[in-house]
Scaffold this motif. Structure first.
Motif, PDB file in Angstrom:
ATOM      1  N   ILE A  40       0.756  -1.398  -0.143  1.00 28.09           N
ATOM      2  CA  ILE A  40      -0.244  -0.228  -0.044  1.00 28.09           C
ATOM      3  C   ILE A  40       1.120   1.321   0.477  1.00 28.09           C
ATOM      4  O   ILE A  40       0.366   2.338  -0.918  1.00 28.09           O
ATOM      5  CB  ILE A  40      -0.886   0.446   1.107  1.00 28.09           C
ATOM      6  N   VAL A  41       2.167   1.391   0.795  1.00 27.07           N
ATOM      7  CA  VAL A  41       2.848   2.581   0.954  1.00 27.07           C
ATOM      8  C   VAL A  41       3.053   2.620  -0.341  1.00 27.07           C
ATOM      9  O   VAL A  41       3.248   3.895  -0.361  1.00 27.07           O
ATOM     10  CB  VAL A  41       3.971   2.034   1.832  1.00 27.07           C
ATOM     11  N   GLY A  73       1.994   1.395  -3.867  1.00 35.55           N
ATOM     12  CA  GLY A  73       1.761   2.241  -4.408  1.00 35.55           C
ATOM     13  C   GLY A  73       1.299   3.830  -3.949  1.00 35.55           C
ATOM     14  O   GLY A  73       0.917   3.918  -5.282  1.00 35.55           O
ATOM     15  N   ARG A  74       0.388   4.016  -3.611  1.00 37.10           N
ATOM     16  CA  ARG A  74       0.252   5.887  -2.963  1.00 37.10           C
ATOM     17  C   ARG A  74       1.867   6.272  -3.272  1.00 37.10           C
ATOM     18  O   ARG A  74       1.443   7.474  -4.092  1.00 37.10           O
ATOM     19  CB  ARG A  74       0.661   6.077  -1.517  1.00 37.10           C
ATOM     20  N   THR A  75       3.180   5.723  -3.213  1.00 39.98           N
ATOM     21  CA  THR A  75       4.611   6.365  -3.505  1.00 39.98           C
ATOM     22  C   THR A  75       4.290   6.637  -4.928  1.00 39.98           C
ATOM     23  O   THR A  75       4.943   7.374  -5.605  1.00 39.98           O
ATOM     24  CB  THR A  75       5.610   5.986  -2.948  1.00 39.98           C
ATOM     25  N   ALA A 100       2.030   6.637  -7.173  1.00 37.34           N
ATOM     26  CA  ALA A 100       0.630   7.100  -7.930  1.00 37.34           C
ATOM     27  C   ALA A 100       0.644   8.480  -7.867  1.00 37.34           C
ATOM     28  O   ALA A 100       0.893   9.456  -8.219  1.00 37.34           O
ATOM     29  CB  ALA A 100      -0.694   6.809  -6.610  1.00 37.34           C
ATOM     30  N   ASN A 101       1.661   8.860  -6.061  1.00 34.58           N
ATOM     31  CA  ASN A 101       1.619  10.275  -6.548  1.00 34.58           C
ATOM     32  C   ASN A 101       3.640  10.958  -7.283  1.00 34.58           C
ATOM     33  O   ASN A 101       3.179  12.604  -6.987  1.00 34.58           O
ATOM     34  CB  ASN A 101       2.742  10.466  -4.720  1.00 34.58           C
ATOM     35  N   GLU A 110       0.221   5.376 -12.787  1.00 34.53           N
ATOM     36  CA  GLU A 110      -1.576   4.836 -12.113  1.00 34.53           C
ATOM     37  C   GLU A 110      -1.483   3.125 -12.420  1.00 34.53           C
ATOM     38  O   GLU A 110      -1.956   2.680 -12.511  1.00 34.53           O
ATOM     39  CB  GLU A 110      -2.618   5.194 -13.246  1.00 34.53           C
ATOM     40  N   SER A 156       1.130   2.152 -10.104  1.00 33.29           N
ATOM     41  CA  SER A 156       0.440   2.032  -8.799  1.00 33.29           C
ATOM     42  C   SER A 156      -1.024   1.026  -8.239  1.00 33.29           C
ATOM     43  O   SER A 156      -0.983   0.379  -7.713  1.00 33.29           O
ATOM     44  CB  SER A 156      -0.440   3.522  -7.983  1.00 33.29           C
ATOM     45  N   LYS A 157      -1.423   0.821  -9.524  1.00 32.82           N
ATOM     46  CA  LYS A 157      -2.367  -0.503  -9.305  1.00 32.82           C
ATOM     47  C   LYS A 157      -2.023  -1.513  -9.466  1.00 32.82           C
ATOM     48  O   LYS A 157      -2.251  -2.675  -8.930  1.00 32.82           O
ATOM     49  CB  LYS A 157      -3.375   0.347 -10.584  1.00 32.82           C
ATOM     50  N   TYR A 159      -0.715  -2.554  -6.368  1.00 31.25           N
ATOM     51  CA  TYR A 159      -1.822  -2.421  -5.519  1.00 31.25           C
ATOM     52  C   TYR A 159      -2.780  -4.182  -5.269  1.00 31.25           C
ATOM     53  O   TYR A 159      -2.652  -5.049  -4.008  1.00 31.25           O
ATOM     54  CB  TYR A 159      -3.085  -1.838  -5.432  1.00 31.25           C
TER      55      TYR A 159
END
Length: 159
Positions: A26-27, A29-31, A33-34, A45, A48-49, A52
């Protein structure tokens, strides 16, 4: 008693490992995505997916292994064929990841993965593979008899 303890401990450790790996993904993936850059033309994107999805897949696999180990501990019977295959697959994955993680993360992560590998191998060796007799659907009684000799019964010969 030792068999049940090892299988139960392995189930608990596998659930904790699944939670940690899902959190790490999760961390990551968020990194991903940002970030506002692409790596070799890849879409952040999509990356990131995919991160996840990989975390969810790994977490689900480890929870399945934990459930199979817990069922083995509760019933105190050897795991079935499907459970053995899954646990062997988990052991192989932990061995390969342990080799890779030494250089990437460090010796503490290696030791953790080897501990989990040892628990998985102990489950597989403390509970011998049961030979099933009777029904062809696998519902027959479990029998712990040794296999027949490979060359049949040995008979004395006369000169």
């Amino acid at each position: 008693m030792l068999r049940r303890l090892v299988a139960g401990l392995a189930a608990v450790v596998l659930v904790v490992e699944a939670a940690v790996l899902v959190l790490v993904h999760i961390v990551l993936g968020r990194t991903t995505a940002n970030q506002s850059m692409s790596i070799a033309g890849s879409d952040p994107e999509v990356m990131s997916k995919a991160t996840y999805a990989m975390g969810a897949g790994m977490g689900a696999f480890l929870v399945l292994c934990a459930v199979l180990a817990a069922v083995t501990a509760l019933r105190d019977r050897p795991p079935g064929r499907f459970a053995r295959v899954v646990l062997i697959g988990a052991a192989v994955v932990h061995a390969v990841l342990g080799i890779l993680v030494v250089g990437l993360v460090g010796w503490a992560a290696f030791a953790t993965l080897m501990l989990i590998l040892c628990l998985l191998v102990l489950i597989l060796t403390l509970y011998p593979a049961a030979r099933r007799t009777g029904d062809t659907d696998g519902g027959g009684p479990v029998e712990d008899t040794p296999p027949p000799p490979p060359f049949g019964e040995l008979k004395p010969t006369s000169p």
